[in-house]
Design an enzyme around this catalytic site. Sequence first.
Site, PDB file in Angstrom:
ATOM      1  N   SER A 145       1.087  -1.072   0.066  1.00  0.00           N
ATOM      2  CA  SER A 145      -0.053   0.045   0.138  1.00  0.00           C
ATOM      3  C   SER A 145       0.956   1.163  -0.193  1.00  0.00           C
ATOM      4  CB  SER A 145      -0.901  -0.167   1.172  1.00  0.00           C
ATOM      5  OG  SER A 145      -1.436   1.332   1.519  1.00  0.00           O
ATOM      6  N   TYR A 158      -1.876  -1.267  10.316  1.00  0.00           N
ATOM      7  CA  TYR A 158      -1.905  -1.334   8.976  1.00  0.00           C
ATOM      8  C   TYR A 158      -0.475  -0.944   8.134  1.00  0.00           C
ATOM      9  CZ  TYR A 158      -3.888  -0.875   3.831  1.00  0.00           C
ATOM     10  OH  TYR A 158      -4.016  -1.055   2.752  1.00  0.00           O
TER      11      TYR A 158
HETATM   12  N1  LIG Z   1      -8.412  -0.259  -2.085  1.00  0.00           N
HETATM   13  C1  LIG Z   1      -7.173   0.679  -1.790  1.00  0.00           C
HETATM   14  O1  LIG Z   1      -7.586   1.686  -1.866  1.00  0.00           O
HETATM   15  C2  LIG Z   1      -5.981  -0.336  -1.424  1.00  0.00           C
HETATM   16  C3  LIG Z   1      -4.998   0.774  -1.175  1.00  0.00           C
HETATM   17  C4  LIG Z   1      -3.863   0.064  -0.854  1.00  0.00           C
HETATM   18  C5  LIG Z   1      -3.788  -1.295  -0.609  1.00  0.00           C
HETATM   19  N2  LIG Z   1      -4.854  -2.089  -0.778  1.00  0.00           N
HETATM   20  C6  LIG Z   1      -4.740  -3.384  -0.406  1.00  0.00           C
HETATM   21  O2  LIG Z   1      -5.346  -4.272  -1.154  1.00  0.00           O
HETATM   22  C7  LIG Z   1      -5.822  -5.357  -0.889  1.00  0.00           C
HETATM   23  C8  LIG Z   1      -7.449  -5.715  -1.504  1.00  0.00           C
HETATM   24  O3  LIG Z   1      -7.954  -4.478  -0.765  1.00  0.00           O
HETATM   25  P1  LIG Z   1      -9.476  -4.205  -1.392  1.00  0.00           P
HETATM   26  O4  LIG Z   1      -9.582  -2.663  -1.186  1.00  0.00           O
HETATM   27  O5  LIG Z   1      -9.586  -4.961  -2.361  1.00  0.00           O
HETATM   28  O6  LIG Z   1     -10.248  -4.612   0.015  1.00  0.00           O
HETATM   29  P2  LIG Z   1     -11.744  -5.313  -0.024  1.00  0.00           P
HETATM   30  O7  LIG Z   1     -12.142  -5.300   1.408  1.00  0.00           O
HETATM   31  O8  LIG Z   1     -12.491  -4.565  -1.076  1.00  0.00           O
HETATM   32  O9  LIG Z   1     -11.724  -6.890  -0.584  1.00  0.00           O
HETATM   33  C9  LIG Z   1     -10.886  -7.680   0.104  1.00  0.00           C
HETATM   34  C10 LIG Z   1     -11.054  -9.087   0.057  1.00  0.00           C
HETATM   35  O10 LIG Z   1     -10.357  -9.835   0.805  1.00  0.00           O
HETATM   36  C11 LIG Z   1     -11.112 -10.662   1.632  1.00  0.00           C
HETATM   37  N3  LIG Z   1     -10.388 -11.074   2.725  1.00  0.00           N
HETATM   38  C12 LIG Z   1     -10.157 -10.124   3.874  1.00  0.00           C
HETATM   39  N4  LIG Z   1      -9.612 -10.948   4.598  1.00  0.00           N
HETATM   40  C13 LIG Z   1      -9.279 -12.048   4.573  1.00  0.00           C
HETATM   41  C14 LIG Z   1      -8.860 -13.311   4.762  1.00  0.00           C
HETATM   42  N5  LIG Z   1      -8.338 -13.380   6.112  1.00  0.00           N
HETATM   43  N6  LIG Z   1      -8.704 -14.477   4.300  1.00  0.00           N
HETATM   44  C15 LIG Z   1      -9.302 -14.635   3.117  1.00  0.00           C
HETATM   45  N7  LIG Z   1      -9.860 -13.566   2.345  1.00  0.00           N
HETATM   46  C16 LIG Z   1      -9.988 -12.421   3.131  1.00  0.00           C
HETATM   47  C17 LIG Z   1     -12.395 -10.072   1.660  1.00  0.00           C
HETATM   48  O11 LIG Z   1     -13.596 -10.864   2.169  1.00  0.00           O
HETATM   49  C18 LIG Z   1     -12.600  -9.243   0.461  1.00  0.00           C
HETATM   50  O12 LIG Z   1     -13.349 -10.094  -0.314  1.00  0.00           O
HETATM   51  C19 LIG Z   1      -5.620  -5.255   0.582  1.00  0.00           C
HETATM   52  O13 LIG Z   1      -4.486  -6.044   1.040  1.00  0.00           O
HETATM   53  C20 LIG Z   1      -5.496  -3.899   0.970  1.00  0.00           C
HETATM   54  O14 LIG Z   1      -4.816  -3.521   1.996  1.00  0.00           O
HETATM   55  C21 LIG Z   1      -6.284  -1.216  -1.031  1.00  0.00           C
END
Ligand SMILES: NC(=O)c1ccc[n+]([C@@H]2O[C@H](COP(=O)([O-])OP(=O)(O)OC[C@H]3O[C@@H](n4cnc5c(N)ncnc54)[C@H](O)[C@@H]3O)[C@@H](O)[C@H]2O)c1
Length: 263
Positions: A145, A158
């Site tokens: 991230s 985080y």
């Molecule tokens: N969206 C952003 O702006 C952003 C920015 C930086 C990093 N990220 C990272 O990207 C990744 C995905 O984020 P997102 O925004 O798509 O999140 P989201 O919450 O929209 O989707 C995450 C998915 O992961 C699944 N999940 C969570 N914990 C889990 C576990 N222990 N085992 C199995 N599945 C699990 C959830 O059920 C969900 O389907 C994460 O690692 C997040 O930290 C996202």
Amino acid sequence: MSNLKNKTIIITGAAMGLGLASAIECASQEANLTLIDFNEASLKKAETAILEKFPQTKLLSIVADVSSEDTVKSYVEQTVKTFGRIDGFYNNAGIEGRQAPMTEYDIDIFKKVIDINLMGVYYGLRYVIPVMQDQKYGRIVNVASVGGIRGVMNQTPYVASKHAVSGMTKNAALEYAKFGITANAIAPGAILTPMVAEAFVQLNAADPKAAETEYAQSNPSKRLGLPEEVAKVVAFLLSEDCSYINGQTIAIDGGQSNSYGNI
Ligand SMILES: NC(=O)c1ccc[n+]([C@@H]2O[C@H](COP(=O)([O-])OP(=O)(O)OC[C@H]3O[C@@H](n4cnc5c(N)ncnc54)[C@H](O)[C@@H]3O)[C@@H](O)[C@H]2O)c1
């Protein structure tokens, strides 16, 4: 372009957000997919959506929590049993936790963020890498991230977990490049997924859209990113073409992490 044709790719956190967008992109490039998520209902919906769009996709869905080592070992074994190999691993599942100042942070939530974001990513590497080592080929994309490059107010666990992801990515590259494996991380900025939508609710429950608009002003692009924009980069990093980028953490943030707050 079908750069991923017949490649077998595991995607964790595949039911929504960045994981689902990449699953759709990989399916469009004719990859075989193992989709992992602990949300069974959403995973089923994701599977249906992918197969409706790309019915030829060979797809294995497994309900699994990435913070459980045995479960991770099992999804890796099931993938090898089904597809015979693992070409790409999108180590994406993660949570944000709650927002609170460092000294007031709830310890149980802190540990949960570390269990999923740090240990979950590590367990994946621990069991996928030996398969790739035997094949003398593999592509790993860990999800860090911008919080893995910089601090983020009120998000200590985080930020700690995402810096750890970036660090583990460097070590994976150092230790396994000689086996034909590349391991890179992506550092998304604010991308409009359900996780980020929830963060705006926490910032302004009465008007989350206003919080989003205000947040976007601090980005040089004056907008949030889209999951599809991240998926294109991930698909490249999972492809054979990504042969000499290794151990990098690549920001996908509209330029935001270059700013000193002066835009
Ligand atoms: N969206 C952003 O702006 C952003 C920015 C930086 C990093 N990220 C990272 O990207 C990744 C995905 O984020 P997102 O925004 O798509 O999140 P989201 O919450 O929209 O989707 C995450 C998915 O992961 C699944 N999940 C969570 N914990 C889990 C576990 N222990 N085992 C199995 N599945 C699990 C959830 O059920 C969900 O389907 C994460 O690692 C997040 O930290 C996202």
